[in-house]
Scaffold this motif. Sequence first.
Motif, short mmCIF file in Angstrom:
data_model
loop_
_atom_site.label_atom_id
_atom_site.label_comp_id
_atom_site.label_asym_id
_atom_site.label_seq_id
_atom_site.Cartn_x
_atom_site.Cartn_y
_atom_site.Cartn_z
N ASP A 1 0.86 -1.18 0.00
CA ASP A 1 0.00 0.00 0.00
C ASP A 1 0.90 1.23 0.00
O ASP A 1 1.48 1.58 1.01
N ASN A 2 1.03 1.84 -1.16
CA ASN A 2 1.84 3.04 -1.30
C ASN A 2 0.92 4.24 -1.01
O ASN A 2 0.28 4.76 -1.91
N THR A 3 0.85 4.64 0.26
CA THR A 3 -0.08 5.70 0.66
C THR A 3 0.30 7.04 0.06
O THR A 3 -0.57 7.87 -0.21
N PHE A 4 1.59 7.27 -0.19
CA PHE A 4 2.02 8.53 -0.79
C PHE A 4 1.46 8.68 -2.20
O PHE A 4 0.96 9.74 -2.58
N ALA A 5 1.54 7.61 -3.00
CA ALA A 5 1.03 7.63 -4.37
C ALA A 5 -0.46 7.25 -4.43
O ALA A 5 -1.05 7.26 -5.50
N ARG A 6 -1.03 6.90 -3.29
CA ARG A 6 -2.43 6.44 -3.20
C ARG A 6 -2.72 5.31 -4.19
O ARG A 6 -3.62 5.39 -5.02
N GLN A 7 -1.91 4.26 -4.06
CA GLN A 7 -2.13 3.10 -4.91
C GLN A 7 -1.60 1.84 -4.24
O GLN A 7 -0.68 1.89 -3.44
N PHE A 8 -2.25 0.72 -4.56
CA PHE A 8 -1.75 -0.58 -4.17
C PHE A 8 -0.85 -1.04 -5.30
O PHE A 8 -1.14 -0.82 -6.47
N GLY B 1 5.83 -6.93 -15.03
CA GLY B 1 6.06 -5.58 -14.51
C GLY B 1 5.16 -5.30 -13.32
O GLY B 1 4.56 -6.21 -12.74
N ILE B 2 5.05 -4.03 -12.97
CA ILE B 2 4.27 -3.62 -11.80
C ILE B 2 2.81 -3.38 -12.19
O ILE B 2 2.53 -2.77 -13.22
N ILE B 3 1.91 -3.86 -11.34
CA ILE B 3 0.49 -3.59 -11.49
C ILE B 3 0.09 -2.69 -10.33
O ILE B 3 0.47 -2.95 -9.18
N THR B 4 -0.65 -1.63 -10.63
CA THR B 4 -1.11 -0.73 -9.58
C THR B 4 -2.62 -0.59 -9.64
O THR B 4 -3.22 -0.67 -10.70
N VAL B 5 -3.20 -0.39 -8.46
CA VAL B 5 -4.62 -0.07 -8.35
C VAL B 5 -4.69 1.26 -7.60
O VAL B 5 -4.34 1.33 -6.42
N GLU B 6 -5.12 2.29 -8.30
CA GLU B 6 -5.20 3.63 -7.70
C GLU B 6 -6.46 3.74 -6.85
O GLU B 6 -7.50 3.16 -7.18
N ASN C 1 -7.83 -11.93 -8.22
CA ASN C 1 -7.25 -12.19 -6.90
C ASN C 1 -6.68 -10.92 -6.28
O ASN C 1 -6.75 -10.74 -5.06
N LEU C 2 -6.15 -10.04 -7.10
CA LEU C 2 -5.65 -8.76 -6.60
C LEU C 2 -6.81 -7.94 -6.01
O LEU C 2 -6.70 -7.40 -4.91
N ILE C 3 -7.91 -7.88 -6.73
CA ILE C 3 -9.09 -7.15 -6.25
C ILE C 3 -9.60 -7.77 -4.96
O ILE C 3 -9.91 -7.06 -3.99
N LYS C 4 -9.66 -9.11 -4.91
CA LYS C 4 -10.13 -9.79 -3.69
C LYS C 4 -9.24 -9.44 -2.49
O LYS C 4 -9.75 -9.18 -1.40
N THR C 5 -7.94 -9.41 -2.70
CA THR C 5 -7.01 -9.08 -1.62
C THR C 5 -7.23 -7.65 -1.14
O THR C 5 -7.24 -7.37 0.07
N ILE C 6 -7.45 -6.74 -2.08
CA ILE C 6 -7.73 -5.34 -1.71
C ILE C 6 -9.05 -5.25 -0.94
O ILE C 6 -9.15 -4.52 0.05
N LEU C 7 -10.05 -6.00 -1.36
CA LEU C 7 -11.34 -5.97 -0.67
C LEU C 7 -11.24 -6.56 0.73
O LEU C 7 -11.89 -6.07 1.67
N ARG D 1 -13.45 -2.24 -14.80
CA ARG D 1 -12.99 -3.62 -14.51
C ARG D 1 -13.34 -4.02 -13.09
O ARG D 1 -13.67 -5.18 -12.81
N ILE D 2 -13.32 -3.08 -12.17
CA ILE D 2 -13.65 -3.38 -10.77
C ILE D 2 -15.17 -3.50 -10.62
O ILE D 2 -15.65 -4.37 -9.88
N VAL D 3 -15.93 -2.69 -11.33
CA VAL D 3 -17.39 -2.82 -11.34
C VAL D 3 -17.76 -4.21 -11.86
O VAL D 3 -18.62 -4.89 -11.30
N GLN D 4 -17.09 -4.64 -12.93
CA GLN D 4 -17.34 -5.97 -13.50
C GLN D 4 -17.07 -7.06 -12.46
O GLN D 4 -17.82 -8.03 -12.35
#
Length: 100
Positions: free
Chosen positions: A11-18, A25-30, A57-63, A79-82
């Motif tokens: 959780d990169n709180t400075f950039a407000r993204q996971f 490469g890197i995947i981020t969720v803002e 699985n990334l979304i599930k972990t965030i939830l 994509r998250i609504v889906q």
Amino acid sequence: METIASPEIKDNTFARQFETTTPEGIITVEYSIQERKIFLTKINTPETFNNEKFIDNLIKTILENAIEQRLKVVPTYPRIVQFFKKNISYKELLPPGIRI
């Protein structure tokens, strides 16, 4: 059936993204947090990345993280609504008045 482990998320709180790292490469969720709600606003993936199960699985972990922090979730990215439409068990995380 193939099982995919929950991705390691930072959780990169400075950039407000996971953030999580994959071989591609890197995947981020803002996100944005306001009034005990987390707004999931965008998913950024490398161009060569196309693993939908990993994104699920990334979304599930965030939830799960949101549940632990007692946050309501407002998905604004399509994509998250889906994901919420396919996984109705997570709809309890939506704030009152939000319908998907």
